[in-house]
Write a protein that holds these residues in place. Structure first.
Motif, PDB file in Angstrom:
ATOM      1  N   PRO A  99      34.603  47.804  35.475  1.00 49.74           N
ATOM      2  CA  PRO A  99      33.944  46.586  35.961  1.00 49.74           C
ATOM      3  C   PRO A  99      34.798  45.331  35.801  1.00 49.74           C
ATOM      4  CG  PRO A  99      32.370  47.930  34.750  1.00 49.74           C
ATOM      5  CD  PRO A  99      33.716  48.570  34.561  1.00 49.74           C
ATOM      6  N   TYR A 139      36.927  44.248  38.892  1.00 54.92           N
ATOM      7  CA  TYR A 139      36.195  43.583  39.980  1.00 54.92           C
ATOM      8  C   TYR A 139      35.747  42.184  39.553  1.00 54.92           C
ATOM      9  CZ  TYR A 139      35.828  48.477  41.451  1.00 54.92           C
ATOM     10  OH  TYR A 139      36.101  49.767  41.801  1.00 54.92           O
ATOM     11  N   GLU A 140      35.290  42.076  38.321  1.00 54.64           N
ATOM     12  CA  GLU A 140      34.798  40.783  37.841  1.00 54.64           C
ATOM     13  C   GLU A 140      35.910  39.747  37.834  1.00 54.64           C
ATOM     14  OE1 GLU A 140      31.348  42.773  34.987  1.00 54.64           O
ATOM     15  OE2 GLU A 140      33.265  42.108  34.129  1.00 54.64           O
ATOM     16  N   TRP A 141      37.120  40.167  37.502  1.00 56.17           N
ATOM     17  CA  TRP A 141      38.256  39.246  37.526  1.00 56.17           C
ATOM     18  C   TRP A 141      38.454  38.706  38.942  1.00 56.17           C
ATOM     19  CZ3 TRP A 141      42.815  38.444  40.030  1.00 56.17           C
ATOM     20  CH2 TRP A 141      43.733  37.582  39.425  1.00 56.17           C
ATOM     21  N   ARG A 196      35.677  36.236  40.025  1.00 55.07           N
ATOM     22  CA  ARG A 196      35.879  34.908  39.409  1.00 55.07           C
ATOM     23  C   ARG A 196      36.983  34.138  40.132  1.00 55.07           C
ATOM     24  NH1 ARG A 196      35.506  37.824  34.558  1.00 55.07           N
ATOM     25  NH2 ARG A 196      37.771  37.715  34.298  1.00 55.07           N
ATOM     26  N   PRO A 223      29.249  37.572  44.438  1.00 54.07           N
ATOM     27  CA  PRO A 223      29.657  38.942  44.781  1.00 54.07           C
ATOM     28  C   PRO A 223      29.147  39.398  46.132  1.00 54.07           C
ATOM     29  CG  PRO A 223      28.890  38.828  42.513  1.00 54.07           C
ATOM     30  CD  PRO A 223      28.594  37.496  43.124  1.00 54.07           C
ATOM     31  N   LEU A 283      28.108  46.135  41.077  1.00 54.85           N
ATOM     32  CA  LEU A 283      28.285  44.760  40.612  1.00 54.85           C
ATOM     33  C   LEU A 283      27.831  43.736  41.645  1.00 54.85           C
ATOM     34  CD1 LEU A 283      31.785  45.191  38.942  1.00 54.85           C
ATOM     35  CD2 LEU A 283      29.608  44.843  37.771  1.00 54.85           C
TER      36      LEU A 283
END
Length: 208
Positions: A145, A148-150, A153, A159, A178
């Motif tokens: 995860p 993808y979160e990086w 941001r 998203p 996500l």
């Protein structure tokens, strides 16, 4: 959809060809089945930038139980980099079309530093990406995860406004969990169709 987040290998760049795989097997001088188990088992730390190219091949050969000297290490690194260096020009052309239409482009790739540096030195189309999430530099790799979160941001978008494109279903499913949109890549043509439908949905119809 305001941004498309692309995988690299299997989408923009081609996966290893049978010929390049056989060259790696011959260079290693190992049983092919045992070689590929070791190759992929030791790959995650290399992709995340935790080990260098020589360190990666030392780990591979520790599994194989064979001798490894500096010359063989250099030959293996060269053959490995070459095996991941073929581009799908049709996919690259699609990047240009999207950028010209104002779509924000991002890249999320599981890639070791040696290969990332090679692409940056030889592929000017990388500059089209507003965000480059290279696993060796962000410290996480798909389908974790955090990778993808990086990218979410850095893109600075919700998203649900980002379409993630990857040739591996498990990576797309991780993105969907996500909240990203997702497309399992099979060809540039099918991706164009998907992008056309997404634009049509945004405009309240099914057309381009």
């Amino acid at each position: 959809m305001k941004a498309v987040l692309f995988d690299m290998f299997g989408v923009i760049a081609r996966v290893q060809s049978p010929e390049s795989m056989r060259l790696l097997e011959r260079t290693a001088g190992a049983d092919p089945d045992r070689f590929w188990v070791a190759y992929w088992s030791e790959r995650p730390p290399y992709d995340r930038g935790e080990v260098t190219g020589p360190g990666y091949w030392q780990a591979v050969f520790a599994r194989l139980g064979g001798p490894l000297d500096r010359r063989l290490t250099e030959e293996l690194i060269a053959a490995d980099l070459a095996s991941w260096s073929e581009i799908d020009q049709e996919a690259v052309d699609l990047l240009g079309l999207l950028a010209d239409r104002g779509v924000v482009l991002g890249l999320l790739s599981n890639i070791p530093e040696d290969l990332a540096a090679r692409y940056e030195a030889t592929q000017p189309w990388l500059r089209r990406f507003a965000v480059r999430g290279l696993s060796c530099r962000i410290g996480s790799a798909k389908p974790e995860p955090a990778a993808y979160e990086w990218c979410v941001r850095e893109l600075g978008l919700p998203p649900e406004e980002i379409l993630f494109v990857d040739d591996r279903a498990e990576n797309v499913h991780a993105a969907l969990r996500l909240g990203l949109q997702g497309h399992v890549f099979t060809s540039p043509e099918r991706l164009r169709d998907t992008l056309g439908r997404r634009r049509g949905d945004r405009n309240g119809n099914r057309g381009e």
